[in-house]
Motif scaffolding. Structure first.
Motif, short mmCIF file in Angstrom:
data_model
loop_
_atom_site.label_atom_id
_atom_site.label_comp_id
_atom_site.label_asym_id
_atom_site.label_seq_id
_atom_site.Cartn_x
_atom_site.Cartn_y
_atom_site.Cartn_z
N GLU A 51 15.59 40.40 36.64
CA GLU A 51 13.91 40.24 36.33
C GLU A 51 13.59 42.07 36.22
O GLU A 51 14.64 42.90 36.34
CB GLU A 51 13.42 39.61 37.66
N TYR A 62 -2.90 37.70 39.21
CA TYR A 62 -0.84 37.22 39.32
C TYR A 62 -0.57 38.21 39.17
O TYR A 62 -0.27 39.61 38.35
CB TYR A 62 -1.33 35.80 38.45
N TYR A 64 5.53 39.31 35.61
CA TYR A 64 6.95 40.02 35.55
C TYR A 64 7.80 38.93 33.85
O TYR A 64 7.32 38.07 33.95
CB TYR A 64 7.59 40.44 36.60
N SER A 65 8.89 39.98 34.11
CA SER A 65 9.98 38.55 32.45
C SER A 65 11.21 38.65 33.12
O SER A 65 11.77 39.77 33.86
CB SER A 65 9.28 40.07 31.35
N ALA A 70 6.34 35.66 33.43
CA ALA A 70 6.20 34.59 35.18
C ALA A 70 5.35 35.00 35.82
O ALA A 70 4.76 36.73 35.48
CB ALA A 70 7.62 34.39 35.82
N ASN A 122 2.78 35.52 39.29
CA ASN A 122 3.78 35.27 40.35
C ASN A 122 2.45 35.43 41.62
O ASN A 122 1.54 36.00 41.16
CB ASN A 122 4.43 35.75 40.83
N THR A 123 2.27 34.88 42.43
CA THR A 123 1.34 35.36 43.53
C THR A 123 2.01 36.39 44.54
O THR A 123 0.83 36.01 45.20
CB THR A 123 0.78 33.86 44.17
N MET A 164 10.56 40.34 43.33
CA MET A 164 9.83 39.40 43.44
C MET A 164 10.51 38.53 44.78
O MET A 164 11.50 38.01 44.83
CB MET A 164 10.09 39.72 42.32
N THR A 208 10.40 34.50 43.64
CA THR A 208 10.46 33.99 42.90
C THR A 208 9.68 32.11 43.84
O THR A 208 9.35 31.42 42.45
CB THR A 208 11.58 33.54 42.35
N LYS A 240 7.38 32.38 45.45
CA LYS A 240 5.17 31.91 45.17
C LYS A 240 5.44 31.67 43.24
O LYS A 240 4.31 32.15 42.69
CB LYS A 240 4.70 33.31 45.00
N ASP A 241 5.95 32.18 42.40
CA ASP A 241 6.11 31.70 40.85
C ASP A 241 5.31 30.53 40.89
O ASP A 241 4.73 29.46 41.20
CB ASP A 241 7.09 31.49 40.07
N ARG A 281 6.42 29.85 34.68
CA ARG A 281 7.22 30.82 33.47
C ARG A 281 7.31 29.89 32.48
O ARG A 281 7.12 28.64 32.22
CB ARG A 281 8.68 29.90 34.33
#
Length: 213
Positions: free
Chosen positions: A106, A135, A138-139, A149, A151-152, A161, A163, A165-166, A169
């Motif tokens: 990530e 939001y 990220y990558s 992605a 994410n909140t 991160m 995940t 809360k993604d 994607r």
């Protein structure tokens, strides 16, 4: 004769004072802070220059100018906030775990605080309907593609991160960037049905298509 002597003595003193003053100014000009940058000719006693300065990109691209000129009626469609890391001769993307952004790991799409993207109205990304809102972005870089992605988990620093809360994607292809880009860059480019978020660093670039709803 005495008056003449006093006159030349005063002139000599003024010359000495001017030389001393100029010498002091020269010393001030060469004075540097810890990051090698002067602030108003002096060291900044409070902060150092961030080596990965924060940047901001809008769509429409000219929104800040229009806002400054007070001719903006509607809010922008999107805005991305990120920090710009520099290549500095380092290996950025590779399968080697010692590279800055190794494949499969990530990456925050920048530096410092997590990159954030604001949508001021609903958009569609890769078939995913994304409500208006803010939001984290990220990558996960791969050899010939990136997973992007949203994410909140807002207001996070670094790579913490969550995940769970993604909200989206999507995998997008990468392309070769020529010439290489020293500073990581994110910017919106107009497209027929919306905009493309261009992301480029080193010899790699990726484009995220965004449809406006």
């Amino acid at each position: 004769m005495q008056k003449c002597f006093m006159k030349y003595s005063l002139f000599a003193l003024l010359c000495v004072a001017m030389v001393a003053c100029n010498s002091k100014k020269a010393e001030v000009k060469t004075e540097e802070n810890d990051s090698g940058t002067l602030v108003n000719g002096k060291k900044n006693p409070y902060v150092n220059l961030d080596q990965s300065p924060m940047d901001m990109s809008y769509f429409p691209v000219d929104y800040p100018i229009r806002k400054m000129n007070k001719d903006v009626i509607e809010p922008p469609v999107a805005r991305v906030l990120y920090s710009r890391p520099h290549k500095k001769g380092r290996t950025i993307f590779s399968a080697d775990s010692s590279s800055l952004c190794p494949y499969g790991a990530e990456w925050r799409l920048g530096a410092n605080e997590a990159t954030e993207i604001d949508f001021y109205r609903a958009v569609n990304i890769g078939g995913n309907n994304i409500p208006a809102g803010r939001y984290v972005m990220y990558s996960i870089p791969k050899e010939d593609s990136w997973i992007i992605a949203l994410n909140t988990n807002l207001d996070t620093w670094g790579l913490h991160m969550d995940t769970s809360k993604d909200v989206m994607r999507i995998q997008i292809p990468t392309m070769e960037q020529k010439p290489i880009v020293e500073d990581f860059t994110m910017m919106f480019v107009p497209a027929t049905d919306g905009a493309t978020l261009l992301m480029a660093w080193d010899n790699v670039k990726a484009e995220l298509p965004i449809k406006f709803m």
